[in-house]
Design a protein around this motif. Structure first.
Motif, PDB file in Angstrom:
ATOM      1  N   VAL A  71       0.803  -1.144   0.062  1.00 14.94           N
ATOM      2  CA  VAL A  71       0.133  -0.138  -0.093  1.00 14.94           C
ATOM      3  C   VAL A  71       0.990   1.198  -0.125  1.00 14.94           C
ATOM      4  O   VAL A  71       1.939   1.350   0.967  1.00 14.94           O
ATOM      5  N   THR A  72       0.583   2.271  -0.869  1.00 12.68           N
ATOM      6  CA  THR A  72       1.256   3.503  -0.929  1.00 12.68           C
ATOM      7  C   THR A  72       0.355   4.593  -0.601  1.00 12.68           C
ATOM      8  O   THR A  72      -0.976   4.316  -0.868  1.00 12.68           O
TER       9      THR A  72
ATOM     10  N   VAL B 138     -10.073  12.583   1.052  1.00 17.65           N
ATOM     11  CA  VAL B 138      -9.928  12.060   2.586  1.00 17.65           C
ATOM     12  C   VAL B 138      -9.033  10.787   2.367  1.00 17.65           C
ATOM     13  O   VAL B 138      -8.420  10.429   3.267  1.00 17.65           O
ATOM     14  N   HIS B 139      -8.982  10.138   1.075  1.00 15.01           N
ATOM     15  CA  HIS B 139      -8.071   8.947   0.905  1.00 15.01           C
ATOM     16  C   HIS B 139      -7.744   8.884  -0.535  1.00 15.01           C
ATOM     17  O   HIS B 139      -8.400   9.141  -1.498  1.00 15.01           O
ATOM     18  N   ALA B 140      -6.107   8.680  -0.588  1.00 12.98           N
ATOM     19  CA  ALA B 140      -5.698   8.507  -1.828  1.00 12.98           C
ATOM     20  C   ALA B 140      -4.620   7.533  -1.820  1.00 12.98           C
ATOM     21  O   ALA B 140      -3.632   7.758  -1.199  1.00 12.98           O
ATOM     22  N   ARG B 141      -4.810   6.270  -2.272  1.00 15.58           N
ATOM     23  CA  ARG B 141      -3.627   5.263  -1.965  1.00 15.58           C
ATOM     24  C   ARG B 141      -3.622   4.462  -3.488  1.00 15.58           C
ATOM     25  O   ARG B 141      -4.542   4.116  -4.054  1.00 15.58           O
TER      26      ARG B 141
ATOM     27  N   VAL C 226       2.125   0.630  -7.127  1.00 18.61           N
ATOM     28  CA  VAL C 226       1.233   1.670  -7.635  1.00 18.61           C
ATOM     29  C   VAL C 226       1.187   2.608  -6.797  1.00 18.61           C
ATOM     30  O   VAL C 226       1.200   2.504  -5.452  1.00 18.61           O
ATOM     31  N   GLN C 227       1.475   4.021  -7.163  1.00 14.35           N
ATOM     32  CA  GLN C 227       1.366   5.276  -6.451  1.00 14.35           C
ATOM     33  C   GLN C 227       0.192   5.912  -6.454  1.00 14.35           C
ATOM     34  O   GLN C 227      -0.609   5.761  -7.542  1.00 14.35           O
ATOM     35  N   PRO C 228      -0.196   6.630  -5.612  1.00 14.58           N
ATOM     36  CA  PRO C 228      -1.569   7.343  -5.472  1.00 14.58           C
ATOM     37  C   PRO C 228      -1.849   8.310  -6.754  1.00 14.58           C
ATOM     38  O   PRO C 228      -3.022   8.648  -7.112  1.00 14.58           O
TER      39      PRO C 228
ATOM     40  N   ALA D 209      -4.173  -1.531  -8.195  1.00 11.42           N
ATOM     41  CA  ALA D 209      -5.307  -0.650  -7.982  1.00 11.42           C
ATOM     42  C   ALA D 209      -4.931   0.766  -7.401  1.00 11.42           C
ATOM     43  O   ALA D 209      -4.027   0.960  -6.695  1.00 11.42           O
ATOM     44  N   GLN D 210      -5.932   1.905  -7.553  1.00  8.13           N
ATOM     45  CA  GLN D 210      -5.850   2.824  -6.852  1.00  8.13           C
ATOM     46  C   GLN D 210      -7.214   3.143  -6.584  1.00  8.13           C
ATOM     47  O   GLN D 210      -8.255   2.888  -7.118  1.00  8.13           O
ATOM     48  N   LEU D 211      -7.386   3.900  -5.478  1.00 10.13           N
ATOM     49  CA  LEU D 211      -8.378   4.246  -4.880  1.00 10.13           C
ATOM     50  C   LEU D 211      -8.506   5.603  -4.319  1.00 10.13           C
ATOM     51  O   LEU D 211      -7.481   5.958  -3.626  1.00 10.13           O
ATOM     52  N   ALA D 212      -9.227   6.442  -4.763  1.00  7.57           N
ATOM     53  CA  ALA D 212      -9.301   7.847  -4.149  1.00  7.57           C
ATOM     54  C   ALA D 212     -10.910   8.216  -3.832  1.00  7.57           C
ATOM     55  O   ALA D 212     -11.746   7.839  -4.301  1.00  7.57           O
TER      56      ALA D 212
END
Length: 422
Positions: free
Chosen positions: A36-37, A74-77, A90-92, A63-66
């Motif tokens: 996780v990044t 509030v969330h970017a990983r 994977v970077q945000p 994957a990415q999730l924002a």
């Protein structure tokens, strides 16, 4: 990789404990997939646990999730691998092919032109975009609104999708290289429509290809230039760009795509005689610009989505235009809660006036989802793999799980990470 908060680690570990024991030799791959990044938010550990579990169980590279809450990021990983060899997490802010999530961006650019009096939504397309005479006279009855709402007369289930028929177009037009969007339009002007314009809904990539050319005709400049200036720049989105088909054309910070169910395919005629990886030569991404060609991060997508959460202060469109963008098309059954509006799918909820809006995207090696909820939550999830082992698109399968995870959050963080994710 940032150190995980103990509670987040425990939740993730508990989720991973439910997985089957990795096969011999797979332990290292599973460990990489679980990486996780990005900045940790202990209050949102449920999303980390979900994403880590999901990419391992569903055998996806990364994957990415924002997530935004009340227009704050509030969330970017990032999760798992942007590239397997050499291994890179994977970077945000990595770029992904967003496929059909490109359509809402095109729709906004068109509605901006409507606001400025440069396009009429219900006037015939051919009165606003000069094209050679079509073989089917029904072309003259196609309007811009019908193109935005996928009601213009093309049905890929009844005939074919010309945006994925490069070899057919090349043969018909006797081309030596990949067909451009304009080549595909020339080809389609010779084909019959599948139904009367406005009669019904049928998803059409080609309709959005035409909208891209309409924008180019209005501004006398490339589609990408006008969208970056009029849609992206007002939001501070700087890194989005159109992608390229070839692997060697990968943008800085762009992930690699993996299509593992059917990894090889027939190449576009004339480019090579060898089988090619499906994401890198079986179709032309360049021709898909206005319906599926953009690269973006999940952060870029939620920044865009959040712009419509407060219509009175939207930097892109006036409140009336936003209402038009989400409105139910004429002829759509009122009893059906879901419709396709102008560039968005819309679900009407039980409370009057409440809607959720979203769009998915899918290309060989990528699966994407952008969601806007009625309660001030927006999220984007991007995968550099396409299908889960049961044959479902990854972003579609995780959709319900993300809603369930959001329901478990007791308090949303009060800070805003947008400035840190430029």
């Amino acid at each position: 990789m940032p150190h995980l908060h103990r509670r987040a680690w425990l939740q993730g570990a508990a989720a991973l404990a439910l997985l089957p024991r990795p096969a011999p030799g797979a332990a290292q791959a599973a460990a990489s997939a679980a990486s996780v990044t990005g900045r940790e938010q202990p209050a949102l550990a449920v999303f980390d646990a979900l994403m880590q579990r999901f990419i391992i169980e569903q055998q996806l590279p990364g994957a990415q999730l924002a997530i935004t809450h009340e227009r704050r990021l509030v969330h970017a990983r990032g999760y798992g691998l942007a590239e397997r060899v050499p291994a890179r997490a994977v970077q945000p802010t990595d770029l992904f092919r967003i496929a059909s999530i490109s359509k809402p961006f095109t729709a906004v650019a068109v509605l901006q032109a409507v606001e400025r009096g440069r396009i009429a939504l219900d006037a015939p397309l051919l009165a606003q975009l000069p094209l050679p005479a079509p073989r089917d006279a029904r072309w003259h009855r196609i309007t811009v609104r019908q193109l935005l709402q996928h009601r213009a007369g093309w049905d890929r289930e009844r005939s074919f999708d010309p945006m994925f028929a490069a070899s057919r177009v090349m043969q018909a037009l006797q081309l030596d290289g990949m067909p451009t969007a304009r080549d595909i339009i020339t080809f389609m002007l010779r084909q019959p429509l599948d139904f009367e314009p406005g009669e019904r809904y049928a998803y059409s990539n080609f309709g959005y290809c035409l909208l891209g050319r309409l924008l180019e005709h209005l501004g006398g400049e490339r589609y990408e230039v006008s969208v970056r200036r009029d849609v992206l720049s007002p939001l501070g989105i700087r890194r989005m760009r159109l992608g390229q088909t070839a692997l060697e054309g990968r943008a800085p910070g762009e992930v690699r795509y993996y299509a593992e169910r059917n990894p090889l395919g027939r190449p576009i005629s004339g480019l090579t005689h060898d089988a090619v990886p499906l994401p890198y030569g079986a179709w032309s991404l360049e021709a898909m610009d206005s319906h599926g060609g953009w690269l973006a991060s999940a952060v870029d997508l939620v920044r865009f989505a959040a712009a419509f959460d407060d219509p009175a202060h939207c930097p892109l469109l006036k409140p009336a235009s936003i209402a038009t963008m989400f409105a139910r098309p004429d002829g759509a059954a009122d009893s059906v809660p879901v419709h396709y509006a102008c560039g968005w799918r819309v679900r009407r909820l039980a409370q009057p006036g409440q809607i959720n809006t979203w769009h998915t995207g899918m290309l060989d090696g990528s699966s994407t989802l952008l969601v806007r909820r009625h309660d001030g939550l927006d999220w984007a999830v991007l995968f550099n793999g396409q299908y889960t082992p049961d044959g479902r698109p990854a972003a579609v399968k995780i959709d319900r799980l993300l809603h369930e995870a959001a329901g478990q959050v007791r308090q949303w963080p009060a800070d805003d990470q947008f400035d840190a994710c430029l």
